[in-house]
Design an enzyme around this catalytic site. Structure first.
Site, PDB file in Angstrom:
ATOM      1  N   ASP A  33      12.213 -22.792  -3.239  1.00  0.00           N
ATOM      2  CA  ASP A  33      10.991 -22.053  -2.916  1.00  0.00           C
ATOM      3  C   ASP A  33       9.717 -22.792  -3.284  1.00  0.00           C
ATOM      4  O   ASP A  33       8.790 -22.918  -2.480  1.00  0.00           O
ATOM      5  CB  ASP A  33      11.017 -20.644  -3.523  1.00  0.00           C
ATOM      6  CG  ASP A  33      10.939 -20.628  -5.056  1.00  0.00           C
ATOM      7  OD1 ASP A  33      11.437 -21.574  -5.706  1.00  0.00           O
ATOM      8  OD2 ASP A  33      10.402 -19.648  -5.599  1.00  0.00           O
ATOM      9  N   TYR A 104      23.233 -24.714  -1.982  1.00  0.00           N
ATOM     10  CA  TYR A 104      23.395 -23.400  -1.377  1.00  0.00           C
ATOM     11  C   TYR A 104      23.682 -23.530   0.108  1.00  0.00           C
ATOM     12  O   TYR A 104      23.334 -24.526   0.756  1.00  0.00           O
ATOM     13  CB  TYR A 104      22.174 -22.516  -1.608  1.00  0.00           C
ATOM     14  CG  TYR A 104      20.929 -22.868  -0.818  1.00  0.00           C
ATOM     15  CD1 TYR A 104      20.612 -22.200   0.354  1.00  0.00           C
ATOM     16  CD2 TYR A 104      20.044 -23.843  -1.276  1.00  0.00           C
ATOM     17  CE1 TYR A 104      19.466 -22.503   1.069  1.00  0.00           C
ATOM     18  CE2 TYR A 104      18.895 -24.156  -0.587  1.00  0.00           C
ATOM     19  CZ  TYR A 104      18.610 -23.475   0.603  1.00  0.00           C
ATOM     20  OH  TYR A 104      17.472 -23.785   1.305  1.00  0.00           O
ATOM     21  N   TYR A 118      25.348 -19.461  -3.266  1.00  0.00           N
ATOM     22  CA  TYR A 118      24.770 -20.442  -4.185  1.00  0.00           C
ATOM     23  C   TYR A 118      25.813 -21.052  -5.114  1.00  0.00           C
ATOM     24  O   TYR A 118      26.757 -20.389  -5.537  1.00  0.00           O
ATOM     25  CB  TYR A 118      23.702 -19.782  -5.070  1.00  0.00           C
ATOM     26  CG  TYR A 118      22.452 -19.380  -4.350  1.00  0.00           C
ATOM     27  CD1 TYR A 118      21.429 -20.298  -4.138  1.00  0.00           C
ATOM     28  CD2 TYR A 118      22.281 -18.078  -3.890  1.00  0.00           C
ATOM     29  CE1 TYR A 118      20.267 -19.930  -3.486  1.00  0.00           C
ATOM     30  CE2 TYR A 118      21.118 -17.696  -3.226  1.00  0.00           C
ATOM     31  CZ  TYR A 118      20.119 -18.632  -3.031  1.00  0.00           C
ATOM     32  OH  TYR A 118      18.968 -18.266  -2.376  1.00  0.00           O
ATOM     33  N   ASN A 184       8.560 -13.679  -5.991  1.00  0.00           N
ATOM     34  CA  ASN A 184       9.804 -14.134  -5.343  1.00  0.00           C
ATOM     35  C   ASN A 184      11.013 -13.679  -6.147  1.00  0.00           C
ATOM     36  O   ASN A 184      11.900 -14.484  -6.488  1.00  0.00           O
ATOM     37  CB  ASN A 184       9.794 -15.651  -5.169  1.00  0.00           C
ATOM     38  CG  ASN A 184      10.638 -16.105  -3.989  1.00  0.00           C
ATOM     39  OD1 ASN A 184      11.102 -15.288  -3.192  1.00  0.00           O
ATOM     40  ND2 ASN A 184      10.841 -17.392  -3.865  1.00  0.00           N
ATOM     41  N   ARG A 186      14.398 -12.475  -7.446  1.00  0.00           N
ATOM     42  CA  ARG A 186      15.799 -12.535  -7.030  1.00  0.00           C
ATOM     43  C   ARG A 186      16.636 -11.924  -8.143  1.00  0.00           C
ATOM     44  O   ARG A 186      16.918 -12.563  -9.151  1.00  0.00           O
ATOM     45  CB  ARG A 186      16.213 -13.980  -6.756  1.00  0.00           C
ATOM     46  CG  ARG A 186      15.431 -14.639  -5.619  1.00  0.00           C
ATOM     47  CD  ARG A 186      15.719 -13.953  -4.285  1.00  0.00           C
ATOM     48  NE  ARG A 186      14.963 -14.513  -3.182  1.00  0.00           N
ATOM     49  CZ  ARG A 186      13.831 -14.008  -2.704  1.00  0.00           C
ATOM     50  NH1 ARG A 186      13.307 -12.907  -3.262  1.00  0.00           N
ATOM     51  NH2 ARG A 186      13.217 -14.560  -1.679  1.00  0.00           N
ATOM     52  N   GLY A 246       5.485  -9.843   5.902  1.00  0.00           N
ATOM     53  CA  GLY A 246       6.184 -10.216   7.131  1.00  0.00           C
ATOM     54  C   GLY A 246       5.256 -10.178   8.320  1.00  0.00           C
ATOM     55  O   GLY A 246       4.167 -10.768   8.311  1.00  0.00           O
ATOM     56  N   ALA A 276       9.597 -18.530   5.001  1.00  0.00           N
ATOM     57  CA  ALA A 276       8.417 -17.899   5.603  1.00  0.00           C
ATOM     58  C   ALA A 276       7.322 -17.698   4.557  1.00  0.00           C
ATOM     59  O   ALA A 276       6.164 -18.091   4.753  1.00  0.00           O
ATOM     60  CB  ALA A 276       8.798 -16.567   6.242  1.00  0.00           C
ATOM     61  N   GLY A 277       7.694 -17.091   3.436  1.00  0.00           N
ATOM     62  CA  GLY A 277       6.703 -16.861   2.391  1.00  0.00           C
ATOM     63  C   GLY A 277       6.279 -18.125   1.679  1.00  0.00           C
ATOM     64  O   GLY A 277       5.102 -18.303   1.351  1.00  0.00           O
ATOM     65  N   ASP A 278       7.227 -19.042   1.466  1.00  0.00           N
ATOM     66  CA  ASP A 278       6.898 -20.299   0.794  1.00  0.00           C
ATOM     67  C   ASP A 278       5.914 -21.121   1.625  1.00  0.00           C
ATOM     68  O   ASP A 278       4.961 -21.704   1.088  1.00  0.00           O
ATOM     69  CB  ASP A 278       8.160 -21.131   0.568  1.00  0.00           C
ATOM     70  CG  ASP A 278       9.254 -20.377  -0.144  1.00  0.00           C
ATOM     71  OD1 ASP A 278       8.935 -19.462  -0.925  1.00  0.00           O
ATOM     72  OD2 ASP A 278      10.436 -20.699   0.082  1.00  0.00           O
TER      73      ASP A 278
END
Length: 324
Positions: A33, A104, A118, A184, A186, A246, A276-278
């Site tokens: 990321d 991954y 992963y 982000n 997770r 998004g 997309a976000g990165d």
């Protein structure tokens, strides 16, 4: 232009449209990321500077550096070479004999949505601060305008190294450096949500800009809207918040009361939402480093993210984009 160091983990990536493709025509690459964000900052900054192609060996033009740990194996060396060719500084990458990067596998469905598997339990990046390397990083911070990290950066570290990292960030902020952060979140990387929230709350007052994705923060904090997400980060001490949603409008707010929302262009050919976000975050910072206003930088970031989700993989060519 601003020089920002991005801190985190880059892994070997196997990508395919469905699981059985991994054993057939899978593509081998690398991504992570914060590395993705660093890459898109470097590429966006170059496009805004002179419109030239995305790869360059002119490291004097670096706007981004990367901080992580890798091995000395061929895959790690290939990563370093690729970053250098992309104009990303690698002086603060620690290489450890016998260590390996994580790996991954990524699959996407017919709508471009992702699923991941992963192998990262013993990834070299977990040791990025070990054996005194944190002192080298602290010294290097004096030459930087900003640092960027994410929830994943914090999550992969041991508890003691996470404390070191937050202290490094705090010292940098105290000296006037700008801190950029993307939650982000997770869940699988954290022992529990309470630990994650405590880490994010420790980072919040140090941040100049927070760039969360609404769905991630809503799931963890229970935010009802992007406005709620922004208000919560501002209340925790961040100076500026850019909330990605998004295909829905990007909402921004600042401590000085500036707010607004910008609707991204409609993308009809979404094939892979990886990065997309990165890519948004990196392009946003690249645009800001060239003096763009926050709304202008958001528009540019949306353009870059729109290109990325229309291609397979985390790192795609943007050299032909004309950025607004």
């Amino acid at each position: 232009m601003s020089h920002i160091a991005f801190i985190g983990e880059c892994m070997i990536e196997l990508s395919g449209s469905k699981p059985d493709a991994i054993f057939g025509a899978a593509q081998l690459g690398f991504a992570g990321d914060t590395l993705n964000a660093a890459t898109y900052m470097a590429r966006t900054s170059r496009l805004l500077a002179d419109g030239k192609a995305q790869n360059t060996n002119d490291v004097s033009a670096n706007t981004a550096s990367y901080i992580t740990a890798l091995g000395t194996d061929p895959y790690s060396n290939a990563m370093l070479l690729a970053w250098q060719q992309d104009g990303i500084g690698t002086d603060l990458v620690r290489q450890i004999d016998g260590a390996l990067p994580g790996l991954y596998a990524i699959q996407t469905d017919a709508h471009g949505e992702r699923s991941f598997s992963y192998w990262r339990a013993h990834a070299a990046a977990k040791q990025m601060l070990s054996d005194g390397h944190d002192d080298k990083i602290r010294t290097a911070f004096a030459q930087l305008d900003g640092i960027y990290l994410s929830g994943i950066t914090l999550a992969i570290l041991s508890e003691s190294d996470r404390t070191k990292m937050i202290k490094l960030v705090a010292d940098f902020a105290d000296q006037g450096g700008k801190v950029y952060f993307d939650t982000n979140h997770r869940p699988r990387l954290w022992s529990d949500s309470k630990t994650a929230i405590a880490a994010y709350k420790a980072i919040a007052p140090l941040c100049h800009t927070v760039l969360p994705t609404f769905d991630d923060d809503a799931a963890l904090f229970g935010d009802a809207s992007p406005t709620d997400t922004a208000k919560r980060w501002l209340a925790a001490g961040a100076s500026e918040v850019i909330v990605k949603s998004g295909g829905d409008p990007t909402f921004y707010a600042t401590q000085t009361g500036d707010t607004g929302s910008i609707t991204p262009p409609v993308i009809t050919d979404i094939v892979d939402t990886t990065s997309a976000g990165d890519s948004f975050n990196g392009a946003f910072l690249g645009a800001k480093s060239h003096g763009k206003t926050t709304p202008q930088a958001i528009v540019i970031a949306q353009q870059v993210a729109g290109r990325v989700i229309g291609r397979h993989g985390a790192l795609v060519d943007i050299s032909d984009l004309t950025l607004a």
